[in-house]
Design an enzyme around this catalytic site. Structure first.
Site, PDB file in Angstrom:
ATOM      1  N   GLU A 159       0.208   2.573  -4.182  1.00  0.00           N
ATOM      2  CA  GLU A 159      -0.394   3.267  -5.191  1.00  0.00           C
ATOM      3  C   GLU A 159      -2.098   3.503  -4.722  1.00  0.00           C
ATOM      4  OE1 GLU A 159       0.126   1.768  -8.972  1.00  0.00           O
ATOM      5  OE2 GLU A 159       2.261   1.725  -9.040  1.00  0.00           O
ATOM      6  N   ASN A 200       4.272   3.284  -1.076  1.00  0.00           N
ATOM      7  CA  ASN A 200       4.821   3.356  -2.404  1.00  0.00           C
ATOM      8  C   ASN A 200       3.957   3.970  -3.367  1.00  0.00           C
ATOM      9  OD1 ASN A 200       7.343   2.811  -3.854  1.00  0.00           O
ATOM     10  ND2 ASN A 200       6.001   1.236  -4.956  1.00  0.00           N
ATOM     11  N   HIS A 235       9.123   6.736 -12.284  1.00  0.00           N
ATOM     12  CA  HIS A 235       9.082   6.222 -13.779  1.00  0.00           C
ATOM     13  C   HIS A 235       9.116   7.679 -14.328  1.00  0.00           C
ATOM     14  CE1 HIS A 235       8.648   1.997 -12.898  1.00  0.00           C
ATOM     15  NE2 HIS A 235       7.561   2.407 -12.024  1.00  0.00           N
ATOM     16  N   GLU A 263      11.596   2.609  -7.933  1.00  0.00           N
ATOM     17  CA  GLU A 263      11.473   2.025  -9.136  1.00  0.00           C
ATOM     18  C   GLU A 263      11.904   2.936 -10.622  1.00  0.00           C
ATOM     19  OE1 GLU A 263       7.248   0.849  -9.727  1.00  0.00           O
ATOM     20  OE2 GLU A 263       7.027   0.380  -7.597  1.00  0.00           O
ATOM     21  N   ASP A 265      13.164   4.682 -13.781  1.00  0.00           N
ATOM     22  CA  ASP A 265      13.619   4.463 -14.938  1.00  0.00           C
ATOM     23  C   ASP A 265      13.265   5.827 -15.754  1.00  0.00           C
ATOM     24  OD1 ASP A 265      10.670   4.002 -15.247  1.00  0.00           O
ATOM     25  OD2 ASP A 265      11.078   1.935 -15.499  1.00  0.00           O
TER      26      ASP A 265
HETATM   27  O1  G3I Z   1       2.472 -13.659 -16.684  1.00  0.00           O
HETATM   28  C1  G3I Z   1       1.632 -13.497 -17.713  1.00  0.00           C
HETATM   29  C2  G3I Z   1       1.789 -14.242 -18.932  1.00  0.00           C
HETATM   30  O2  G3I Z   1       1.319 -15.518 -18.304  1.00  0.00           O
HETATM   31  C3  G3I Z   1       0.921 -14.017 -20.179  1.00  0.00           C
HETATM   32  O3  G3I Z   1       1.225 -14.772 -21.247  1.00  0.00           O
HETATM   33  C4  G3I Z   1       1.368 -12.597 -20.395  1.00  0.00           C
HETATM   34  C5  G3I Z   1       0.775 -12.046 -21.586  1.00  0.00           C
HETATM   35  O4  G3I Z   1       0.587 -10.603 -21.615  1.00  0.00           O
HETATM   36  O5  G3I Z   1       1.222 -11.842 -19.367  1.00  0.00           O
HETATM   37  C6  G3I Z   1       2.013 -11.865 -18.425  1.00  0.00           C
HETATM   38  O6  G3I Z   1       1.758 -11.021 -17.252  1.00  0.00           O
HETATM   39  C7  G3I Z   1       2.256  -9.676 -17.263  1.00  0.00           C
HETATM   40  C8  G3I Z   1       3.030  -9.558 -16.171  1.00  0.00           C
HETATM   41  O7  G3I Z   1       3.584  -8.175 -16.141  1.00  0.00           O
HETATM   42  C9  G3I Z   1       4.152 -10.591 -16.032  1.00  0.00           C
HETATM   43  O8  G3I Z   1       5.141 -10.440 -16.973  1.00  0.00           O
HETATM   44  C10 G3I Z   1       1.433  -8.707 -17.463  1.00  0.00           C
HETATM   45  O9  G3I Z   1       0.509  -8.861 -18.856  1.00  0.00           O
HETATM   46  C11 G3I Z   1       1.738  -7.313 -17.544  1.00  0.00           C
HETATM   47  O10 G3I Z   1       0.650  -6.446 -17.434  1.00  0.00           O
HETATM   48  C12 G3I Z   1       2.701  -7.105 -16.167  1.00  0.00           C
HETATM   49  O11 G3I Z   1       3.138  -6.003 -16.262  1.00  0.00           O
HETATM   50  C13 G3I Z   1       3.968  -5.597 -14.789  1.00  0.00           C
HETATM   51  C14 G3I Z   1       3.176  -4.264 -14.220  1.00  0.00           C
HETATM   52  O12 G3I Z   1       3.770  -4.022 -12.977  1.00  0.00           O
HETATM   53  C15 G3I Z   1       1.581  -4.607 -13.935  1.00  0.00           C
HETATM   54  O13 G3I Z   1       0.935  -3.503 -13.513  1.00  0.00           O
HETATM   55  C16 G3I Z   1       5.362  -5.231 -15.114  1.00  0.00           C
HETATM   56  O14 G3I Z   1       5.919  -6.552 -15.680  1.00  0.00           O
HETATM   57  C17 G3I Z   1       5.961  -4.827 -13.812  1.00  0.00           C
HETATM   58  O15 G3I Z   1       7.182  -4.306 -14.092  1.00  0.00           O
HETATM   59  C18 G3I Z   1       5.026  -3.575 -13.404  1.00  0.00           C
HETATM   60  O16 G3I Z   1       5.424  -2.947 -12.276  1.00  0.00           O
HETATM   61  C19 G3I Z   1       4.874  -1.870 -11.748  1.00  0.00           C
HETATM   62  C20 G3I Z   1       5.165  -2.071 -10.055  1.00  0.00           C
HETATM   63  O17 G3I Z   1       5.002  -3.181  -9.600  1.00  0.00           O
HETATM   64  C21 G3I Z   1       4.444  -0.849  -9.371  1.00  0.00           C
HETATM   65  N1  G3I Z   1       4.590   0.247  -9.979  1.00  0.00           N
HETATM   66  C22 G3I Z   1       4.529   0.458 -11.691  1.00  0.00           C
HETATM   67  C23 G3I Z   1       5.426  -0.512 -12.111  1.00  0.00           C
HETATM   68  C24 G3I Z   1       5.168  -0.438 -13.794  1.00  0.00           C
HETATM   69  O18 G3I Z   1       4.034  -0.806 -13.978  1.00  0.00           O
END
Ligand code: G3I
Length: 347
Positions: A159, A200, A235, A263, A265
């Site tokens: 990105e 990516n 996405h 990715e 969806d």
């Molecule tokens: O791990 C913490 C946890 O300890 C805490 O309690 C909780 C409270 O909100 O947050 C947890 O972290 C979260 C993390 O995912 C793990 O679950 C974050 O808040 C959350 O923002 C994070 O989101 C991820 C996101 O990337 C961040 O930008 C998504 O799971 C993940 O699917 C997403 O994946 C990205 C790709 O890597 C790149 N392209 C876009 C895609 C979708 O955003």
């Protein structure tokens, strides 16, 4: 069974599952994995999902039988893997990698240089210090996975662009300028890991300012043998796919790189309407066909999760969801069926 009848039955299943969870019914149309071969059909997998394995035998079966690829959803990102400088924690990434390798999945490394989910300490660095930390990160992470696992590829830079085609002003761009991108690939190449090097991004699936900018950088890096592949995240919103997916993918293939859907969806407003569920099945078909149209150059498709139960979508886009091929109860949707047909070149 005619395809129309099968489609209607699945649609009925999907709608009633939303209102009233049903026992899961796997249709008898084969598997995503078999239909996609020789390409891989992967899913983002997270440790929270994998850790529920023993409580969720359906997941176990689906993951192994339906899929042939995996991308760690969060476990290999900088904040998780190097939370403090030179203090590496490979635990989560290793869990996903071990599962993927044990099941002969095509494993995508995700990712090395990304502005999001970055360890906060990195953003305090400047100039040469930032670059040294980046070299150390890329080298240490790639070397660890090279020694212990087989990874098909790495998303080296993730990105890097804004929608208008300018460079995203992340810490590397502001501190080091645009050359941080080819320089990161030079470092990744020097690790000699055997993994392909990908760039990516999202909103680069159609022809627009952002994909133009990405293409220019890819052409330049390809001429220097720095990049092997381009990942299109995909996405999407139901009914709003770019009209020129196939043409856009083709111009990247013409640049000499392979491509992958990384990715995928396709979200919709909740609760899902019958019309949106049907449109989603058509949209998945469109994406698969755009990949197939590239021949061998489109090497695989990855959905960003297996079941809506663990999808990132509802928490990010409030009021939307139902974006994957299996619903919260692991019931396959009409889009699952249409994807299997399309993967076999039947749609
Ligand atoms: O791990 C913490 C946890 O300890 C805490 O309690 C909780 C409270 O909100 O947050 C947890 O972290 C979260 C993390 O995912 C793990 O679950 C974050 O808040 C959350 O923002 C994070 O989101 C991820 C996101 O990337 C961040 O930008 C998504 O799971 C993940 O699917 C997403 O994946 C990205 C790709 O890597 C790149 N392209 C876009 C895609 C979708 O955003």
């Amino acid at each position: 069974m005619s395809s129309l009848l099968a489609f209607s039955l699945l649609l009925g299943n999907a709608l009633s599952a939303w209102a009233n969870p049903l026992p899961r019914q796997l249709p008898s149309f084969g598997t995503l994995k078999a239909a996609a071969a020789p390409r891989y059909f992967g899913a983002a997998l997270g440790v929270p999902h994998l850790m529920n394995f023993t409580h969720d035998p359906l997941f176990d079966v689906d993951a192994v039988l339906q899929f042939s690829g995996a991308t760690p959803e969060n476990e290999m990102k900088w904040m998780n893997i190097e939370p403090e400088r030179n203090m590496f924690n490979f635990t989560g990434g290793d869990i996903v990698a071990a599962f993927a390798n044990a099941n002969d999945y095509t494993l995508r490394g995700h990712n090395l240089v990304w502005y999001s989910q970055l360890a906060p300490w990195v953003e305090t660095l400047t100039g040469e210090d930032l670059w040294n930390a980046t070299v150390n990160h890329i080298t240490t992470v790639m070397t660890h996975y090279k020694e212990d696992f087989v990874l098909y590829c790495w998303d080296v830079v993730n990105e890097a662009f804004n929608d208008d085609g300018t460079y995203r002003e992340n810490v590397w761009y502001t501190q080091l300028g645009p050359d941080y991108i080819p320089n990161a690939y030079t470092v990744a190449r020097s690790v000699n890991s055997g993994s392909k090097l990908y760039i990516n991004d999202y909103n680069t699936e159609g022809i627009n300012n952002k994909s133009d900018a990405l293409l220019t950088v890819v052409q330049s890096m390809k001429a220097q043998n720095l990049v092997d592949g381009v990942g299109f995240q995909c996405h999407f919103i139901v009914g709003e796919l770019p009209p020129d997916l196939e043409q856009n993918f083709a111009r990247f293939v013409a640049a000499g790189v392979e491509i992958a859907i990384t990715e995928l969806d396709i979200r919709m407003n909740l609760p899902p309407s019958e019309a949106d569920i049907i449109q989603q099945a058509k949209d998945y078909t469109t994406v698969v066909n755009a990949c197939l149209a590239q021949g061998e150059a489109c090497v695989g498709i990855t959905t960003w999760g297996i079941t809506d139960l663990y999808s990132w979508v509802p928490s990010t886009f409030s009021g939307t969801g139902y974006a994957l091929l299996f619903d919260d109860n692991y019931v396959p949707k009409p889009a699952y069926n249409s994807t299997i047909y399309a993967l076999q070149g039947l749609a």
